[in-house]
Design a protein around this motif. Sequence first.
Motif, PDB file in Angstrom:
ATOM      1  N   VAL A 286       0.991  -1.124   0.198  1.00  0.00           N
ATOM      2  CA  VAL A 286      -0.069  -0.375   0.529  1.00  0.00           C
ATOM      3  C   VAL A 286       1.064   1.316  -0.439  1.00  0.00           C
ATOM      4  O   VAL A 286       0.431   1.902  -0.942  1.00  0.00           O
ATOM      5  CB  VAL A 286      -0.979   0.257   1.387  1.00  0.00           C
ATOM      6  CG1 VAL A 286      -1.773   1.468   1.344  1.00  0.00           C
ATOM      7  CG2 VAL A 286      -2.010  -1.280   0.554  1.00  0.00           C
TER       8      VAL A 286
ATOM      9  N   CYS B  23       2.313   1.644  -3.287  1.00  0.00           N
ATOM     10  CA  CYS B  23       0.948   2.815  -4.468  1.00  0.00           C
ATOM     11  C   CYS B  23       1.048   3.918  -4.058  1.00  0.00           C
ATOM     12  O   CYS B  23       0.727   4.571  -4.889  1.00  0.00           O
ATOM     13  CB  CYS B  23      -0.363   1.843  -3.836  1.00  0.00           C
ATOM     14  SG  CYS B  23      -0.341  -0.043  -4.382  1.00  0.00           S
TER      15      CYS B  23
ATOM     16  N   ILE C 252       3.644   5.531  -5.878  1.00  0.00           N
ATOM     17  CA  ILE C 252       3.548   6.006  -7.042  1.00  0.00           C
ATOM     18  C   ILE C 252       2.566   7.397  -7.249  1.00  0.00           C
ATOM     19  O   ILE C 252       2.858   7.970  -7.592  1.00  0.00           O
ATOM     20  CB  ILE C 252       2.464   4.458  -8.197  1.00  0.00           C
ATOM     21  CG1 ILE C 252       3.355   3.552  -7.810  1.00  0.00           C
ATOM     22  CG2 ILE C 252       2.029   4.659  -9.403  1.00  0.00           C
ATOM     23  CD1 ILE C 252       5.073   3.115  -8.707  1.00  0.00           C
TER      24      ILE C 252
END
Length: 242
Positions: A32, A35, A38
């Motif tokens: 997570v 992510c 990103i």
Amino acid sequence: MIDMLYDLLGKTGYIHPLHPPFTHGPIGAVIVAFCFGIGIVLWKRQSFLQSAYHVVVIAFVLYFPTVLAGVMDWQYFYSGAWILPIQIKIALAALLFILLTSTLIVGRIPEVRPSVMVILLILCLVNVLSLGYFGGQLVYEGRTPSVNENLFPGRDIFVSHCSGCHANGGNILYPNLPLRTAPQLSTYEEFITFVRNPRLPDGSKGPMPAFSQKDLSDQQARELYEYIITGLAKPVRNGRWQ
């Protein structure tokens, strides 16, 4: 103390390692956080950086019970054997601690460049994926063949006492001495003698622990023997195990 815990869990029907369920916490948190990393790259939003940091905090907290469960499984299921996947997992776990700690320290620096955090998050992700891979080697190589219901007691003993080093009848420590073709399987008497006082072919004491009556009763040893020769061992040909 560890044996008492696993024995208690066994009475409830839980005979599996404790470590795998715990791994979902820190691994999931790292994924997570990655992510959110990103998101930092794509949308340049400060809120993603803060969210990634907070999730890393969660991963760091969950790291400790996960490692503790792993050490307990190692001692109980593998008798503390210093096998290669264990060595690699311990090294990776130590590296993950360093990476998580570094990420938490860097994340507290007010003027930290987001790219530095993203790099650390990528390294954390690669680390946990590697941990998962070598953990999978231990778990999936420890699978046991299907057998008739009457051999379930022996199978359960094999899973809890033997499968760590003798997955599918092999031998992780000494691949040239697989369990499935061991001469000690010729008779139950030879098997129980070896189990009580295991020795390498040259007569020296190897890494396999001796199983006393307290650790493995004669009845349990008989059940284990029946499971091994039925589900794992290769058949006798010309009076010898092939």
